[in-house]
Scaffold this active site. Structure first.
Site, PDB file in Angstrom:
ATOM      1  N   GLY A   1     -12.478 -59.661 -77.278  1.00 59.60           N
ATOM      2  CA  GLY A   1     -13.588 -59.820 -76.352  1.00 59.60           C
ATOM      3  C   GLY A   1     -13.392 -58.964 -75.121  1.00 59.60           C
ATOM      4  N   ASP A   2     -14.493 -58.752 -74.424  1.00 64.07           N
ATOM      5  CA  ASP A   2     -14.436 -58.051 -73.153  1.00 64.07           C
ATOM      6  C   ASP A   2     -15.552 -58.590 -72.270  1.00 64.07           C
ATOM      7  OD1 ASP A   2     -12.939 -55.805 -71.785  1.00 64.07           O
ATOM      8  OD2 ASP A   2     -15.007 -55.273 -71.345  1.00 64.07           O
ATOM      9  N   THR A   3     -15.252 -58.739 -71.003  1.00 59.28           N
ATOM     10  CA  THR A   3     -16.225 -59.271 -70.049  1.00 59.28           C
ATOM     11  C   THR A   3     -16.416 -58.267 -68.919  1.00 59.28           C
ATOM     12  OG1 THR A   3     -15.570 -61.516 -70.614  1.00 59.28           O
ATOM     13  CG2 THR A   3     -16.745 -61.219 -68.529  1.00 59.28           C
TER      14      THR A   3
ATOM     15  N   LYS B   1     -10.974 -52.968 -79.067  1.00 59.76           N
ATOM     16  CA  LYS B   1      -9.835 -53.888 -79.057  1.00 59.76           C
ATOM     17  C   LYS B   1      -9.623 -54.504 -80.435  1.00 59.76           C
ATOM     18  CE  LYS B   1     -10.274 -55.084 -74.167  1.00 59.76           C
ATOM     19  NZ  LYS B   1     -10.638 -56.150 -73.213  1.00 59.76           N
TER      20      LYS B   1
END
Length: 191
Positions: free
Chosen positions: A69-71, A55
Site C-alpha cells: 500500500g501507499d498513502t 512495492k
C-alpha cells in the site's frame, strides 16, 4: 494443499495493525526498497497507485500473495511529502490549516500466479484553522515523523480535524474495505 500465505510489503506497523483487524497476520513483512520520487508532472492519484504497484512487484514471491500500500496526502495536484524533519511537518500543517485536502490510499495485491489487482481509496479531510500554538504543540509530540502530509490521524491530530469523508483506515495507511475486496477477489481466505 497448504493454506495461502500473505507477505505484507510494508515496514509500517500501522498497516500491520490494520491488517490484523481483518484477522490476518502476514507470514512475513518485507520493506520494498523502491525509489519513491514522484515522476515529473505525476498527479497524486497516479503516483499513489504506482507506488503500491511497484512495492507489490518488488516484494514478489511466487509462493505467496503480496499486499502493498501507499498513502499520499494531496493538496490539489500537489503531493505533500512525508515529513522527515520538523520544518517540513510545520510547512505541511500550515498548508493544511483550515483547508480541505485529499488522502489517496492505494493498495495492490500480487497473487502467486502473477495476477496483479489494485484499488484506490480517496478520502476528503479538513483541518480546523490551526493556530501557531496548536501547530507547535502537535509538532512537540513527534507523531508527524515519517507521516505523509506531516500528521497521523490515529493520534492527537484527530482532535484538529473538523471532518472526514471516506475511509478512516485509508488515512491511517491501509484502506480496509479495498484491501478486503482485493483479498477476496484473489481467493485469499478471510475470517
Amino acid at each position: 494443499m497448504t493454506a495461502p500465505t500473505l507477505i505484507l510489503a510494508s515496514a509500517s506497523p500501522r498497516r500491520r495493525e490494520l491488517l490484523a483487524r481483518l484477522g490476518i497476520e502476514p507470514a512475513r513483512v518485507v520493506h520494498a526498497d523502491i525509489d519513491e520520487t514522484p515522476l515529473k508532472a505525476e498527479v497524486p492519484r497516479t503516483y499513489a497507485a504506482r507506488m503500491a504497484r511497484e512495492k507489490a512487484l518488488a516484494a514478489a514471491d511466487h509462493a505467496a500473495h503480496v499486499l502493498a500500500g501507499d498513502t499520499v496526502v494531496a493538496l490539489g495536484r500537489r503531493i505533500l511529502p512525508k515529513a522527515e524533519d520538523e520544518a517540513t511537518a510545520r510547512r505541511c500543517l500550515e498548508l493544511l490549516s483550515g483547508r480541505r485536502h485529499r488522502v489517496l490510499s492505494a493498495v495492490a495485491l500480487r497473487a502467486p500466479d502473477g495476477t496483479l489487482r489494485e484499488r484506490l481509496s480517496e478520502t476528503q479531510v479538513r483541518f480546523k484553522p490551526l493556530s501557531a500554538e496548536e501547530i507547535a504543540a502537535y509538532l512537540a509530540g513527534g507523531e508527524w515523523l515519517g507521516k505523509a502530509g506531516g500528521y497521523a490521524i490515529q493520534g492527537s491530530a484527530e482532535g484538529l480535524i473538523a471532518w472526514i469523508a471516506g475511509s478512516h483506515s485509508g488515512v491511517v495507511g491501509l484502506p480496509l474495505f479495498e484491501a478486503r475486496a482485493l483479498l477476496r477477489s484473489a481467493g485469499f481466505p478471510l475470517g
